[in-house]
Write a protein that holds these residues in place. Structure first.
Motif, mmCIF file in Angstrom:
data_model
loop_
_atom_site.group_PDB
_atom_site.id
_atom_site.type_symbol
_atom_site.label_atom_id
_atom_site.label_comp_id
_atom_site.label_asym_id
_atom_site.label_seq_id
_atom_site.Cartn_x
_atom_site.Cartn_y
_atom_site.Cartn_z
ATOM 1 N N TYR A 168 0.819 -1.215 0.000
ATOM 2 C CA TYR A 168 0.000 0.000 0.000
ATOM 3 C C TYR A 168 0.853 1.265 0.000
ATOM 4 O O TYR A 168 0.351 2.365 0.231
ATOM 5 C CB TYR A 168 -0.963 -0.012 1.187
ATOM 6 C CG TYR A 168 -2.126 -0.950 0.978
ATOM 7 C CD1 TYR A 168 -3.113 -0.646 0.053
ATOM 8 C CD2 TYR A 168 -2.226 -2.136 1.677
ATOM 9 C CE1 TYR A 168 -4.175 -1.496 -0.158
ATOM 10 C CE2 TYR A 168 -3.287 -3.005 1.484
ATOM 11 C CZ TYR A 168 -4.265 -2.672 0.555
ATOM 12 O OH TYR A 168 -5.319 -3.526 0.354
ATOM 13 N N LYS A 169 2.158 1.092 -0.235
ATOM 14 C CA LYS A 169 3.101 2.217 -0.349
ATOM 15 C C LYS A 169 3.101 3.107 0.898
ATOM 16 O O LYS A 169 3.100 4.328 0.814
ATOM 17 C CB LYS A 169 2.803 3.036 -1.604
ATOM 18 C CG LYS A 169 2.884 2.191 -2.880
ATOM 19 C CD LYS A 169 2.716 3.015 -4.108
ATOM 20 C CE LYS A 169 2.684 2.228 -5.382
ATOM 21 N NZ LYS A 169 3.414 1.040 -5.528
ATOM 22 N N GLU A 170 3.105 2.449 2.049
ATOM 23 C CA GLU A 170 3.124 3.168 3.320
ATOM 24 C C GLU A 170 4.422 2.933 4.080
ATOM 25 O O GLU A 170 4.483 3.142 5.287
ATOM 26 C CB GLU A 170 1.913 2.758 4.157
ATOM 27 C CG GLU A 170 0.591 3.162 3.531
ATOM 28 C CD GLU A 170 -0.609 2.805 4.378
ATOM 29 O OE1 GLU A 170 -0.434 2.316 5.498
ATOM 30 O OE2 GLU A 170 -1.730 3.029 3.903
ATOM 31 N N THR A 171 5.448 2.503 3.376
ATOM 32 C CA THR A 171 6.754 2.297 3.999
ATOM 33 C C THR A 171 7.705 3.408 3.565
ATOM 34 O O THR A 171 7.507 4.049 2.535
ATOM 35 C CB THR A 171 7.334 0.926 3.584
ATOM 36 O OG1 THR A 171 7.259 0.795 2.157
ATOM 37 C CG2 THR A 171 6.570 -0.222 4.221
ATOM 38 N N SER A 172 8.734 3.586 4.357
ATOM 39 C CA SER A 172 9.730 4.609 4.033
ATOM 40 C C SER A 172 10.613 4.123 2.885
ATOM 41 O O SER A 172 10.593 2.946 2.516
ATOM 42 C CB SER A 172 10.594 4.899 5.259
ATOM 43 O OG SER A 172 11.397 3.762 5.551
ATOM 44 N N LEU A 173 11.401 5.013 2.351
ATOM 45 C CA LEU A 173 12.324 4.668 1.276
ATOM 46 C C LEU A 173 13.311 3.591 1.740
ATOM 47 O O LEU A 173 13.585 2.630 1.016
ATOM 48 C CB LEU A 173 13.075 5.913 0.789
ATOM 49 C CG LEU A 173 14.043 5.706 -0.361
ATOM 50 C CD1 LEU A 173 13.316 5.152 -1.589
ATOM 51 C CD2 LEU A 173 14.745 7.003 -0.695
ATOM 52 N N ALA A 174 13.804 3.724 2.958
ATOM 53 C CA ALA A 174 14.748 2.740 3.499
ATOM 54 C C ALA A 174 14.080 1.369 3.649
ATOM 55 O O ALA A 174 14.684 0.337 3.336
ATOM 56 C CB ALA A 174 15.293 3.214 4.841
ATOM 57 N N GLN A 175 12.830 1.364 4.121
ATOM 58 C CA GLN A 175 12.098 0.105 4.254
ATOM 59 C C GLN A 175 11.842 -0.518 2.887
ATOM 60 O O GLN A 175 11.957 -1.730 2.725
ATOM 61 C CB GLN A 175 10.775 0.323 4.987
ATOM 62 C CG GLN A 175 10.941 0.639 6.463
ATOM 63 C CD GLN A 175 9.639 1.069 7.095
ATOM 64 O OE1 GLN A 175 8.878 1.844 6.526
ATOM 65 N NE2 GLN A 175 9.388 0.566 8.295
ATOM 66 N N ASN A 176 11.471 0.313 1.916
ATOM 67 C CA ASN A 176 11.258 -0.190 0.550
ATOM 68 C C ASN A 176 12.511 -0.881 0.025
ATOM 69 O O ASN A 176 12.439 -1.985 -0.518
ATOM 70 C CB ASN A 176 10.891 0.942 -0.412
ATOM 71 C CG ASN A 176 9.484 1.427 -0.240
ATOM 72 O OD1 ASN A 176 8.665 0.782 0.393
ATOM 73 N ND2 ASN A 176 9.195 2.581 -0.804
ATOM 74 N N GLU A 177 13.653 -0.226 0.190
ATOM 75 C CA GLU A 177 14.909 -0.787 -0.297
ATOM 76 C C GLU A 177 15.244 -2.096 0.396
ATOM 77 O O GLU A 177 15.692 -3.049 -0.238
ATOM 78 C CB GLU A 177 16.032 0.234 -0.128
ATOM 79 C CG GLU A 177 15.893 1.423 -1.053
ATOM 80 C CD GLU A 177 16.902 2.517 -0.769
ATOM 81 O OE1 GLU A 177 17.680 2.402 0.209
ATOM 82 O OE2 GLU A 177 16.920 3.506 -1.529
ATOM 83 N N ALA A 178 15.003 -2.158 1.707
ATOM 84 C CA ALA A 178 15.294 -3.382 2.458
ATOM 85 C C ALA A 178 14.377 -4.527 2.025
ATOM 86 O O ALA A 178 14.833 -5.661 1.832
ATOM 87 C CB ALA A 178 15.145 -3.119 3.956
ATOM 88 N N ILE A 179 13.101 -4.233 1.837
ATOM 89 C CA ILE A 179 12.156 -5.260 1.413
ATOM 90 C C ILE A 179 12.486 -5.737 0.002
ATOM 91 O O ILE A 179 12.501 -6.935 -0.280
ATOM 92 C CB ILE A 179 10.701 -4.742 1.511
ATOM 93 C CG1 ILE A 179 10.307 -4.574 2.985
ATOM 94 C CG2 ILE A 179 9.732 -5.689 0.808
ATOM 95 C CD1 ILE A 179 8.982 -3.876 3.215
ATOM 96 N N GLU A 180 12.761 -4.808 -0.890
ATOM 97 C CA GLU A 180 13.083 -5.179 -2.271
ATOM 98 C C GLU A 180 14.372 -5.994 -2.355
ATOM 99 O O GLU A 180 14.468 -6.943 -3.130
ATOM 100 C CB GLU A 180 13.147 -3.931 -3.146
ATOM 101 C CG GLU A 180 11.766 -3.335 -3.373
ATOM 102 C CD GLU A 180 11.775 -1.934 -3.953
ATOM 103 O OE1 GLU A 180 12.880 -1.410 -4.244
ATOM 104 O OE2 GLU A 180 10.685 -1.361 -4.094
#
Length: 76
Positions: A14-26
């Protein structure tokens, strides 16, 4: 490697994560097939929830109405 919960993945979807979280998840998704499966399952569930509900058959609606009418007539 970080451990991500379903909540983390939902926030990601739902695009509710921070940029750092996005990078870690990806980064984790590139190497962790189990996480990929969890994400795919969540995506499928969301798709199913977005579909409109089917209407009940007319026979079912009439049965419910008849039952209600009979209950009122008998005082139940």
């Amino acid at each position: 490697m970080a451990i991500f919960t379903q909540e983390d993945l939902l926030l990601y979807l739902y695009k509710e994560t921070s940029l750092a979280q996005n990078e870690a998840i990806e980064a984790a998704l590139k190497n962790d097939w189990e996480l990929q499966e969890k994400l795919a399952t969540l995506k499928e569930s969301i798709t199913l929830l977005d579909q409109p509900l089917e209407s009940p058959r007319m026979e079912v609606v009439l049965n419910v109405l008849n039952y209600a009418r009979e209950a009122v007539e008998t005082g139940a």
